[in-house]
Each structure stands twice: as C-alpha cells, then as structure tokens.
Scaffold this active site. Structure first.
Site, short mmCIF file in Angstrom:
data_model
loop_
_atom_site.label_atom_id
_atom_site.label_comp_id
_atom_site.label_asym_id
_atom_site.label_seq_id
_atom_site.Cartn_x
_atom_site.Cartn_y
_atom_site.Cartn_z
CB SER A 175 -0.83 -0.08 1.12
OG SER A 175 -0.21 -0.19 2.43
CG HIS A 203 -3.70 -0.50 -2.34
ND1 HIS A 203 -4.13 0.61 -2.37
CD2 HIS A 203 -3.52 -1.05 -1.10
CE1 HIS A 203 -4.15 1.13 -1.11
NE2 HIS A 203 -3.68 0.29 -0.48
CE LYS A 235 -7.24 1.16 0.60
NZ LYS A 235 -6.54 -0.02 1.60
C1 PLP Z 1 -6.75 -0.16 3.11
C2 PLP Z 1 -6.11 -1.58 3.26
C3 PLP Z 1 -6.59 -2.41 4.17
C4 PLP Z 1 -8.09 -1.65 4.98
O1 PLP Z 1 -9.10 -1.81 4.53
P1 PLP Z 1 -10.13 -0.92 4.83
O2 PLP Z 1 -11.57 -1.37 4.27
O3 PLP Z 1 -10.09 0.68 4.48
O4 PLP Z 1 -10.49 -1.07 6.42
C5 PLP Z 1 -6.52 -3.67 4.47
N1 PLP Z 1 -5.21 -4.12 3.77
C6 PLP Z 1 -4.48 -3.22 2.97
C7 PLP Z 1 -3.44 -3.61 2.20
C8 PLP Z 1 -5.03 -1.81 2.59
O5 PLP Z 1 -4.07 -1.01 1.96
#
Ligand code: PLP
Length: 387
Positions: A175, A203, A235
């Site tokens: 991320s 992602h 995302k």
């Molecule tokens: C953003 C993210 C999460 C968390 O997801 P949310 O739905 O925002 O709680 C988990 N793992 C990774 C790799 C992320 O980038």
C-alpha cells in the site's frame, strides 16, 4: 494512561502530528478541502467510481426500497439478499467458490487471522504488510515473524526453521510502495511447506488484470495457490467494506469463527447494491485500467526527467521518497501552494527515514489535471531543491 498532552506536544515537535482536512465535496480529482478547491492525487479511488452517477443511483434506489440500516448482524437477522448476491458476484469475480463480506478490510484481516491462528502458532508476514495484517496476528495471540520485504529467500529461511507455521500473509500490492508481492515464489514455498497463503489484495482488486480481479488474475492463481484472498471495496471499487474469498469450507468456517464478522452489524444493504453496480462497471470498463496505466507511465517519465528517483512500482501508487519528515512536508506544502493535494506519509505508517509523498492516480484524472500536476511538481522541485 499516557500523559495525553505531553504525547501530543512531542508529536507536534517531531513533526509527526497527524492532521485531518475537512472535505466538503464528493471524492474526485477536484475536491473542496478546508474551503479550497484542490486537485487531489492521493485517494484510492483508482477507477473513479466513488462518486459515479450509476453507483450513486444504485445506492439511493436500494435505500428507497430497503432503507438505510442493516439493523442487525448477519447471524441475527441482518443478512440481506443483496449481501448474498454481492458475495456470489465477488466469488465469481475472483474465481473462488465462495466469498464473505466484512464491514472493512481492517476487520476482515483481524477476523480471518484470529480465526485461523492461535496462541501456539507462528504467523509469517512481509515486513511491509498493512497494519491490519500485523494487528490480526497480534489479536490472535500468535507469534508474529516478519520476513524481509518481498524477499522470497528470507521467507524460505523462516519456513526452514522447523517451527510449525499457521499462515503466511502478504499484501498483494504494497500500500505504501506500490510494488507487487513475488507471489509465484511465495505460493510455491507455501505449497512445499504445507502452509496456507493469505493475500490481501486491497490495492490490486479493480486495478490489475483484464477484468480487474487483481493480482491472482494476472498470476493466474486459484484457491489452490492462494487459498485465502482478501479484497477491499473502499478503494478501486469506490464503495466501502471488504470480502474474503476462498473455498466453501473456508467461508463456512469463517462464518462460525471470525469474531469481526459475527459480532458486528451487517453493512447497509444499499451499500451492497452500490457495490454490485460498481463491480459491473469495473468488469465492463477495461478502459479505466488502460487509462491508469497511461497516467502512471506519463508520471514516471516526467518525474524521472525532473531527477526524481521513483520506486519500482507500475501500479497507481507512485511513492516519491524524500527521507526526512521535513523534506516530505516541504514538497507537500510546495505542491499545496499550487493547489495540488498530496499529503506527506510519515513514520510509523512507513519505516523511519523513508517519509514520502504518495502520489496516486485515478482513471478520472484528465490530461489537463496531469499537466497541472507535472507543472507544479517542476516548480516545487526548483523551489525546494529537494529530490
Ligand atoms: C486499506 C487497506 C486495508 C484496510 O481496508 P479498509 O477497508 O480501509 O479497512 C487492508 N489492507 C490493505 C493492504 C490496505 O491497503
């Protein structure tokens, strides 16, 4: 209890105090933030679906029929037909037998790891894994061992210590760095050692692959190679929530054992309806992924020409590491003066000494937006002298 005021003061003095900005518009390339119109290159709305009219309409239409709140947890009386449809669509999208919805990716990771590992277990994780994967091992009470980032040899060494390992967990796309996990090697090692592999593709979903099914699509990995696949919906899909996909028996087990699934209110059914729509757009509109690839190549060319040394990332996450917090903040401030929003990312979100600007791109950025960004970046470069 810690000394609250002193802690805050210390953070302020170290330049580590996190501050929230007030968003007053919909998510998109142009946002109103703290009363100003700015061009954002920092959201995870990679496909430009967070405020897509058809997704918005799906949500309002469903809310008009089914209301707003789910009213209960999935186990009591909150498991709606729309949740069920979305789970089936996500399973089909990722080529898995079944899928299970969670309220957030953070909760999915906590729930899955603590359901699969316990006090006597060792969980192996990439050093740069997302905080939620780390915290999952912690609340499981398992021993957490971290291997060197994206390093197949370091993982192999850890696996060869003769300990019993409950799980190997890795981000699919990292991320903060934007690079991909070396999944072929990791999956082969996990297979050889009989350890299940969990991939968090927060992602990658929507971004990678012809259909946007993520890293397991481009690596052509089924449940056999990656038995536990986590994806998030907040995302690229532009909505909110997360899912775990895998075999029917894995999902049935998680329904019984994942505490962050059981002891929480189900997501609003209208949100599931919105996600069904955005998933369809994601699958149908390949041009959004093509557009992203074009913007990433364009940015890398131009930033490279300015002398910036970018990380080896070909995803819409393009970090520009400046090192110190001060330098990252200075470049961020220089861009902000030119109405470009790219916050500095500082420790502990990233390792000490690797503060950075994390540029992200969206299919909804226009050519004019890009030109504005690159002009501002060139000006920031000469103004700050920071590389
Ligand atoms: C953003 C993210 C999460 C968390 O997801 P949310 O739905 O925002 O709680 C988990 N793992 C990774 C790799 C992320 O980038």
């Amino acid at each position: 209890m810690p000394d609250l005021e002193k802690t805050l003061q210390d953070l302020q003095e170290q330049g580590l105090l996190r501050q929230r900005r007030l968003l007053e518009s919909a998510q998109g390339p142009e946002v109103t933030i703290d009363g100003r119109t700015m061009l954002a290159f920092c959201s995870n709305d990679y496909l430009g679906l967070a405020a897509h009219p058809a997704v918005t309409e799906a949500m309002t239409d469903a809310a008009a029929i089914h209301g707003v709140g789910a009213g209960a947890s999935h186990m009591v009386c909150g498991h709606h037909d729309l949740h069920h449809q979305l789970e089936q669509a996500l399973a089909a999208h990722t080529g898995r037998e079944a899928a299970l919805l969670f309220s957030t990716g953070y909760m999915a990771n906590l729930g899955v790891i603590s359901a699969l590992a316990g006090r006597n277990d060792v969980v192996l994780e990439d050093r740069l894994n997302h905080a939620s994967l780390i915290d999952g091992a912690r609340i499981a009470g398992a021993r957490l061992k971290r291997y060197a980032h994206a390093d197949h040899n370091s993982l192999e060494e850890a696996l060869n210590t003769g300990q019993r390992h409950a799980l190997v967990a890795t981000d699919g796309v990292f991320s903060m760095d934007g690079d991909l996990a070396p999944l072929d090697g990791i999956a082969a090692l996990c297979h050889d050692h009989g350890v299940p592999l969990m991939v968090d593709d927060a992602h990658g979903i929507g971004v990678l692959g012809q259909m946007g099914a993520g890293i397991t699509e481009i690596r052509q990995m089924s449940s056999k190679e990656v038995p536990i696949l986590v994806g998030t919906l907040g995302k690229a899909l532009g909505v909110s929530g997360a899912f775990v996909a895998g075999s029917r028996v894995l999902i049935d087990y998680l329904i019984q054992k994942a505490r962050t699934y059981i002891y929480t209110t189900a997501m609003p059914p209208a949100l599931a309806a919105a996600t069904l729509k955005s998933l369809n757009i994601c699958r149908d509109e390949y041009w959004r992924r093509e557009r992203l690839a074009k913007l990433v190549a364009w940015f890398r060319d131009e930033a490279g020409a300015l002398g910036y040394d970018l990380m080896p990332s070909w995803t819409p996450i393009q970090p520009l590491v400046t090192g110190s917090c001060e330098s990252a903040m200075a470049v961020s401030a220089a861009l902000a003066r030119r109405d470009i929003l790219v916050p500095a990312i500082r420790p502990p979100t990233v390792p000490e000494g690797s503060a950075r600007l994390r540029f992200t791109f969206s299919a909804s950025h226009t050519d004019e937006h890009m030109e504005q960004l690159l002009e501002a970046l060139a000006a920031a470069r000469s103004e700050t002298g920071i590389l």
